[in-house]
Design a protein around this motif. Sequence first.
Motif, PDB file in Angstrom:
ATOM      1  N   THR A  29       0.791  -1.301   0.020  1.00 24.61           N
ATOM      2  CA  THR A  29       0.112  -0.103  -0.100  1.00 24.61           C
ATOM      3  C   THR A  29       0.982   1.133  -0.114  1.00 24.61           C
ATOM      4  N   ARG A  32       1.741   6.440   3.254  1.00 21.96           N
ATOM      5  CA  ARG A  32       0.901   6.982   4.404  1.00 21.96           C
ATOM      6  C   ARG A  32       0.088   5.857   5.168  1.00 21.96           C
ATOM      7  N   THR A  33      -0.502   5.097   4.281  1.00 13.94           N
ATOM      8  CA  THR A  33      -1.185   3.698   5.013  1.00 13.94           C
ATOM      9  C   THR A  33      -0.172   3.075   5.987  1.00 13.94           C
ATOM     10  N   TRP A  37      -0.324   2.469   9.873  1.00 15.32           N
ATOM     11  CA  TRP A  37      -0.516   1.291  10.756  1.00 15.32           C
ATOM     12  C   TRP A  37       0.619   0.645  11.558  1.00 15.32           C
TER      13      TRP A  37
END
Length: 64
Positions: A29, A32-33, A37
């Motif tokens: 991904t 930013r993702t 996480w």
Amino acid sequence: MHADVHHLLHAAEAAELHSKASEFRLPRTGLRTRVGWALVEVGLRLTAQGRDAAAPRTAAFHPA
């Protein structure tokens, strides 16, 4: 349990868990993702450590 036996059992269980974990890899991904996480994981680890360290401190209740 003898230390060598304990180590062998631990190594076998760790290998099994690693093989199962490879089935559940998240797809790649955006940055930013992934950073989000990672921050969630850090927060969860910090709260787990805090739970083990000491009981939560609460303000004392003094009725009037």
